[in-house]
Design a protein around this motif. Structure first.
Motif, PDB file in Angstrom:
ATOM      1  N   LYS A 100      -4.626  -2.274   3.168  1.00  0.00           N
ATOM      2  CA  LYS A 100      -3.692  -1.318   2.561  1.00  0.00           C
ATOM      3  C   LYS A 100      -4.036  -1.095   1.091  1.00  0.00           C
ATOM      4  CE  LYS A 100       1.263  -0.570   1.848  1.00  0.00           C
ATOM      5  NZ  LYS A 100       2.616  -1.144   2.026  1.00  0.00           N
ATOM      6  N   ALA A 101      -4.366  -2.178   0.381  1.00  0.00           N
ATOM      7  CA  ALA A 101      -4.694  -2.063  -1.048  1.00  0.00           C
ATOM      8  C   ALA A 101      -5.972  -1.265  -1.258  1.00  0.00           C
ATOM      9  CB  ALA A 101      -4.821  -3.455  -1.660  1.00  0.00           C
ATOM     10  N   ILE A 102      -6.987  -1.474  -0.406  1.00  0.00           N
ATOM     11  CA  ILE A 102      -8.245  -0.741  -0.544  1.00  0.00           C
ATOM     12  C   ILE A 102      -8.028   0.740  -0.254  1.00  0.00           C
ATOM     13  CG2 ILE A 102     -10.566  -0.436   0.401  1.00  0.00           C
ATOM     14  CD1 ILE A 102     -10.587  -3.505   0.901  1.00  0.00           C
ATOM     15  N   ALA A 103      -7.287   1.036   0.799  1.00  0.00           N
ATOM     16  CA  ALA A 103      -7.013   2.437   1.124  1.00  0.00           C
ATOM     17  C   ALA A 103      -6.232   3.112  -0.005  1.00  0.00           C
ATOM     18  CB  ALA A 103      -6.239   2.521   2.438  1.00  0.00           C
ATOM     19  N   ALA A 104      -5.326   2.364  -0.633  1.00  0.00           N
ATOM     20  CA  ALA A 104      -4.517   2.923  -1.721  1.00  0.00           C
ATOM     21  C   ALA A 104      -5.343   3.265  -2.959  1.00  0.00           C
ATOM     22  CB  ALA A 104      -3.397   1.953  -2.092  1.00  0.00           C
ATOM     23  N   LEU A 105      -6.543   2.670  -3.064  1.00  0.00           N
ATOM     24  CA  LEU A 105      -7.434   3.016  -4.176  1.00  0.00           C
ATOM     25  C   LEU A 105      -7.999   4.424  -4.019  1.00  0.00           C
ATOM     26  CD1 LEU A 105      -9.561  -0.264  -4.334  1.00  0.00           C
ATOM     27  CD2 LEU A 105      -7.694   0.375  -5.878  1.00  0.00           C
ATOM     28  N   GLY A 106      -8.024   4.907  -2.791  1.00  0.00           N
ATOM     29  CA  GLY A 106      -8.666   6.182  -2.504  1.00  0.00           C
ATOM     30  C   GLY A 106      -9.987   6.030  -1.781  1.00  0.00           C
ATOM     31  N   ALA A 107     -10.285   4.818  -1.328  1.00  0.00           N
ATOM     32  CA  ALA A 107     -11.529   4.573  -0.594  1.00  0.00           C
ATOM     33  C   ALA A 107     -11.422   5.129   0.828  1.00  0.00           C
ATOM     34  CB  ALA A 107     -11.826   3.078  -0.555  1.00  0.00           C
ATOM     35  N   HIS A 108     -12.559   5.520   1.376  1.00  0.00           N
ATOM     36  CA  HIS A 108     -12.638   6.048   2.740  1.00  0.00           C
ATOM     37  C   HIS A 108     -12.964   4.908   3.706  1.00  0.00           C
ATOM     38  CE1 HIS A 108     -13.679   8.834   5.996  1.00  0.00           C
ATOM     39  NE2 HIS A 108     -14.727   8.063   6.218  1.00  0.00           N
ATOM     40  N   GLN A 109     -12.209   4.801   4.797  1.00  0.00           N
ATOM     41  CA  GLN A 109     -12.531   3.787   5.804  1.00  0.00           C
ATOM     42  C   GLN A 109     -13.683   4.292   6.667  1.00  0.00           C
ATOM     43  OE1 GLN A 109      -9.322   1.943   8.031  1.00  0.00           O
ATOM     44  NE2 GLN A 109     -10.712   1.479   9.726  1.00  0.00           N
ATOM     45  N   ASP A 110     -14.785   3.553   6.647  1.00  0.00           N
ATOM     46  CA  ASP A 110     -15.984   3.945   7.376  1.00  0.00           C
ATOM     47  C   ASP A 110     -15.976   3.466   8.814  1.00  0.00           C
ATOM     48  OD1 ASP A 110     -17.198   5.166   5.087  1.00  0.00           O
ATOM     49  OD2 ASP A 110     -17.661   3.172   4.340  1.00  0.00           O
ATOM     50  N   GLY A 111     -15.293   2.350   9.074  1.00  0.00           N
ATOM     51  CA  GLY A 111     -15.262   1.824  10.429  1.00  0.00           C
ATOM     52  C   GLY A 111     -15.115   0.315  10.420  1.00  0.00           C
ATOM     53  N   ILE A 112     -15.269  -0.279  11.594  1.00  0.00           N
ATOM     54  CA  ILE A 112     -15.132  -1.722  11.755  1.00  0.00           C
ATOM     55  C   ILE A 112     -16.433  -2.267  12.342  1.00  0.00           C
ATOM     56  CG2 ILE A 112     -13.868  -3.591  12.887  1.00  0.00           C
ATOM     57  CD1 ILE A 112     -11.422  -1.738  12.955  1.00  0.00           C
TER      58      ILE A 112
END
Length: 198
Positions: A145-157
């Motif tokens: 949640k914290a990483i996404a809140a930075l504005g980073a794009h989730q690339d996958g798992i």
């Protein structure tokens, strides 16, 4: 091609100082604030593991694939955690930010936003990185949640990707920020910090 060396970064009441062996006791104290090592899906060392944790980070620095810092709150002159660049790949101008943790009382404050602003600014503006990656354990929902809140794009798992401290294999949730996205991400982080100060 990016070239990294130890550097001090400072802003918004936080100073990132190059990690040394002299920081062992302070990091042990910081990790004890919340007994952070009890979170099985994190890399926070137990008090007995702190010296090896630091040695591993400094070995990574000597080998050129890590650049570790301690996080100091300047007002109290207290070391409150640590963070680092890791998985540095100079030939494609890539670093990842990780191994980040803060003592319990500094979690969910402006500290993480400040550290990420300092690290991302250095990566993109000073080093000329093309991309900065971030990753976390699939079970570390707060970190995701914290990483996404930075504005980073989730690339996958990436499944069965990395060993945890206890020897089990974790799935890593991968995020990234491209150089072309940095201006908007920077504006977003600066706005968050301005709201915190208001």
């Amino acid at each position: 091609m990016i070239s990294l060396k130890p550097v001090t970064l400072e802003g918004h009441g936080i100073r990132l100082e190059p990690l040394t062996v002299q920081h062992r006791e302070a990091l042990t104290t910081a990790a004890s604030d919340g007994r952070l090592w009890e979170l099985w899906f994190t890399s926070v060392p137990t008090p007995e593991e702190t010296a090896k944790y630091i040695d591993d980070a400094l070995t990574g620095q000597r080998l050129g694939h890590m650049l570790p810092w301690v996080v100091r709150e300047t007002e109290s002159d207290t070391i409150i955690g640590t963070t680092r660049y890791h998985d540095i790949v100079p030939v494609i101008d890539r670093v990842e930010i990780g191994y980040t943790w803060y003592g319990g009382r500094w979690q969910r404050t402006h500290v993480n936003t400040t550290c990420k602003l300092l690290l991302l600014s250095h990566a993109f503006d000073a080093l000329g990185c093309a991309v900065v990656g971030l990753r976390t354990d699939r079970f570390n929902l707060a970190s995701q949640k914290a990483i996404a809140a930075l504005g980073a794009h989730q690339d996958g798992i990436l499944r069965h990707h990395q060993a945890r401290r206890d020897g089990t294999a974790r799935d890593s949730v991968m995020f990234s920020i491209l150089a072309a996205e940095w201006a908007d991400v920077k504006r977003h982080l600066e706005t968050r910090l301005a709201r915190h100060r208001a």
